[in-house]
Design an enzyme around this catalytic site. Structure first.
Site, PDB file in Angstrom:
ATOM      1  N   THR A 124      29.415  33.908  -1.692  1.00 39.09           N
ATOM      2  CA  THR A 124      28.374  33.177  -0.550  1.00 39.09           C
ATOM      3  C   THR A 124      28.335  32.039  -0.709  1.00 39.09           C
ATOM      4  OG1 THR A 124      26.687  35.346  -1.102  1.00 39.09           O
ATOM      5  CG2 THR A 124      25.953  33.442   0.138  1.00 39.09           C
ATOM      6  N   ARG A 157      24.083  45.456  -3.829  1.00 36.97           N
ATOM      7  CA  ARG A 157      23.033  44.828  -4.848  1.00 36.97           C
ATOM      8  C   ARG A 157      23.317  45.443  -6.183  1.00 36.97           C
ATOM      9  NH1 ARG A 157      19.200  49.178  -1.988  1.00 36.97           N
ATOM     10  NH2 ARG A 157      21.394  49.932  -1.802  1.00 36.97           N
ATOM     11  N   GLU A 158      23.016  44.762  -7.101  1.00 33.46           N
ATOM     12  CA  GLU A 158      23.350  45.165  -8.403  1.00 33.46           C
ATOM     13  C   GLU A 158      22.393  46.368  -8.644  1.00 33.46           C
ATOM     14  OE1 GLU A 158      22.620  41.723 -11.380  1.00 33.46           O
ATOM     15  OE2 GLU A 158      23.877  40.487  -9.893  1.00 33.46           O
ATOM     16  N   ASN A 211      20.183  37.776   3.692  1.00 34.72           N
ATOM     17  CA  ASN A 211      19.240  37.458   2.464  1.00 34.72           C
ATOM     18  C   ASN A 211      18.165  36.827   2.514  1.00 34.72           C
ATOM     19  OD1 ASN A 211      20.927  38.778   0.775  1.00 34.72           O
ATOM     20  ND2 ASN A 211      21.978  37.075  -0.329  1.00 34.72           N
ATOM     21  N   CYS A 263      20.885  35.810  -6.378  1.00 31.52           N
ATOM     22  CA  CYS A 263      21.263  35.657  -4.992  1.00 31.52           C
ATOM     23  C   CYS A 263      19.963  35.134  -4.071  1.00 31.52           C
ATOM     24  CB  CYS A 263      21.615  36.754  -4.386  1.00 31.52           C
ATOM     25  SG  CYS A 263      23.395  37.478  -4.995  1.00 31.52           S
ATOM     26  N   LYS A 266      18.708  31.506  -4.726  1.00 29.61           N
ATOM     27  CA  LYS A 266      19.494  30.569  -4.580  1.00 29.61           C
ATOM     28  C   LYS A 266      20.103  30.454  -3.172  1.00 29.61           C
ATOM     29  CE  LYS A 266      24.121  32.188  -5.693  1.00 29.61           C
ATOM     30  NZ  LYS A 266      24.674  32.452  -4.303  1.00 29.61           N
TER      31      LYS A 266
END
Ligand code: NAD
Ligand code: UDX
Length: 434
Positions: A124, A157-158, A211, A263, A266
């Protein structure tokens, strides 16, 4: 079958590499972290992600996947056609994305490349980085070998990363070189997702806007939750009622202690930074960040409302430490701030997480780690639920009550029903439950 190189074998690089290998391509994963690569070559995964080890083992055995620390090997010996940059872009000074790893990766590719390449930014990166990477590769190359840069942001996504990658809602591509974008599109065809090709900057912006929008939904519902508490309404039911409206839907409206992870925090900051540089003051983004920061404190305030402001001599247990379930990722996990605030109020803090204990032990100072949920609650004056792991949903509440010094539960993820908890004899506070 294409030859693909993935630079940076963290969350995004591992998933991208293993999934493309599983689709039949030859993939080489490169990282500067020698320990990671040595471990991978022995079948030890660098991250906790469901299904990853099986996927990697299968593709290592089939000879479609390999790992190295050598750029020469990963780019030239591997005869790479596509090079995905998947290195970290952490928060830098004033919220700006730190691009030092992207720069290093681009320079290293340029220094060795002996044939034409398509360099794909999957990290990103701020709007405009595609052109910046192209400039770096152009300058760092000893010769004038042709190459193109394509932006291909990642939306996984984790915790559900493999299925998110394999069943992606869309593939977004952006480039100044239409033919290069088309070749990257071909690579993604087996995923059968809609492919959107835009210009470079627009593709980069789609990632930040997505996001930021999801983070906005979370802060919105947390604000509603706080108002629900003032007005004695139940946010869980409010959300359920809203979600039935097809225009709204249910996703990312779970009220709680707010968003964390590597993510959202930040990326919202980096987007606000980009706007600020242009003299625009993104008030909505600022509110999203402010609400999220305050939200972590609500569970500390609720604990203090029950036990008193001074928590000296009190022991508080944190149930769940990772930023979300199904990952061991502790980057910007709300539990870190919550632990610090409780300690500042005088409390001793214990913690337990099904998979994040090792990482948590490294990043949370002075926390005592318990080996399971029951050991965690033993002797606690209150338990704060920070992560909604499934194994916490059906605990033996009689046993929990017996083991605790006081039966106080502050549920930062709303996994329990207030009426059930009252019946079970707990002093219970959820988020926005009236
Ligand atoms: P990570 O920290 O898990 O992995 C980054 C890897 O890059 C590390 O293994 C590191 O050693 C390696 N690396 C750093 N510099 C290198 C270099 N010069 N050459 C080779 N390897 C190098 O990062 P991540 O979480 O996978 O995130 C990567 C990028 O993807 C970020 O920009 C992030 O914002 C974005 N992203 C992450 C997720 C996620 O869920 N983690 C989802 C979508 C997008
Ligand atoms: C996020 C984006 O969803 C993904 O598209 C992007 O590629 C990477 O960042 P991730 O950080 O892995 O993925 O997890 P996600 O499920 O989005 O959750 C992020 C944070 O929001 C977590 O802390 C989670 O607990 C929180 N969250 C999520 C809520 O508080 N409420 C919700 O309803 C959903």
């Amino acid at each position: 079958m294409k030859n693909i190189t993935v630079i940076g074998v963290g969350y995004v690089g591992m998933i991208t590499g293993a999934c493309f290998a599983d689709l039949g391509n030859r993939v080489c994963g490169l990282d500067i972290n020698e320990e990671r690569i040595a471990n991978l070559n022995q079948g030890i995964m660098p991250i906790y992600e469901q299904g990853l080890k099986e996927l990697v083992d299968r593709n290592l055995r089939a000879g479609r996947l390999s790992f190295t620390t050598s750029y020469e090997e990963a780019i030239n010996d591997h005869e790479a056609e596509f090079v995905f940059i998947c290195v970290g872009t952490p928060e830098g000074v004033d919220g700006e994305a730190d691009l030092q790893y992207v720069r290093a990766a681009a320079e290293s590719v340029a220094a060795v490349m002996d044939h034409p390449l398509i360099v794909i930014n999957k990290s990103t990166v701020p709007v405009g980085t595609g052109d910046w990477v192209a400039e770096i590769v152009r300058k760092a190359q000893p010769g004038t070998i042709p190459f193109s840069v394509v932006s291909c942001p990642e939306f996984l996504r984790e915790g559900t990363a493999i299925s998110d990658f394999m069943n992606q809602d869309r593939t977004v591509l952006g480039s100044r070189d239409a033919e290069a974008a088309e070749r990257v599109a071909q690579l993604h065809l087996p995923l059968r997702a809609p492919i959107m090709i835009t210009n470079l900057r627009t593709a980069e912006m789609i990632k930040y806007a997505s996001n930021a929008f999801l983070a906005t939904k979370i802060s919105f519902i947390n604000e509603i939750a706080n108002i629900c508490e003032d007005l004695d309404a139940d946010v869980r039911e409010v959300t359920a009622g809203m979600a039935l409206d097809k225009r709204i839907g249910p996703s990312f409206l779970g009220a709680g202690i707010g968003y964390g992870g590597s993510c959202f925090p930040k990326d919202v900051k980096a987007l606000a930074y980009m706007a600020n540089v242009k003299g625009r003051h993104p008030r909505l983004l600022q509110a999203v960040m402010d609400i999220n920061e305050i939200q972590r404190k609500t569970v500390v305030l609720k604990t203090q409302e029950i036990l008193g402001d001074d928590l000296s001599g009190r022991t508080i247990g944190l149930l769940g430490l990772a930023f979300k379930p199904s990952t061991d990722d502790m980057r910007d996990a709300p539990s870190i701030d919550i632990c610090r605030m409780l300690q500042e109020a005088g409390a001793s803090v214990k913690g337990y997480d099904p998979v994040a204990m090792e990482w948590a032990g490294r990043v949370i100072p002075n926390i005592e780690l318990a080996s399971d949920a029951y050991e965690l609650v033993s002797g606690c004056d209150a338990v704060v639920i920070c992560t909604e792991w499934n194994e916490f949903r059906q605990l033996d509440l009689d046993r929990v009550k017996e083991l605790m010094r006081q039966p106080v539960i502050v549920d930062g993820r709303n996994i329990y029903e207030p009426s059930d908890m009252k019946k079970a004899g707990f002093t219970y506070r959820g988020i926005g439950r009236g």
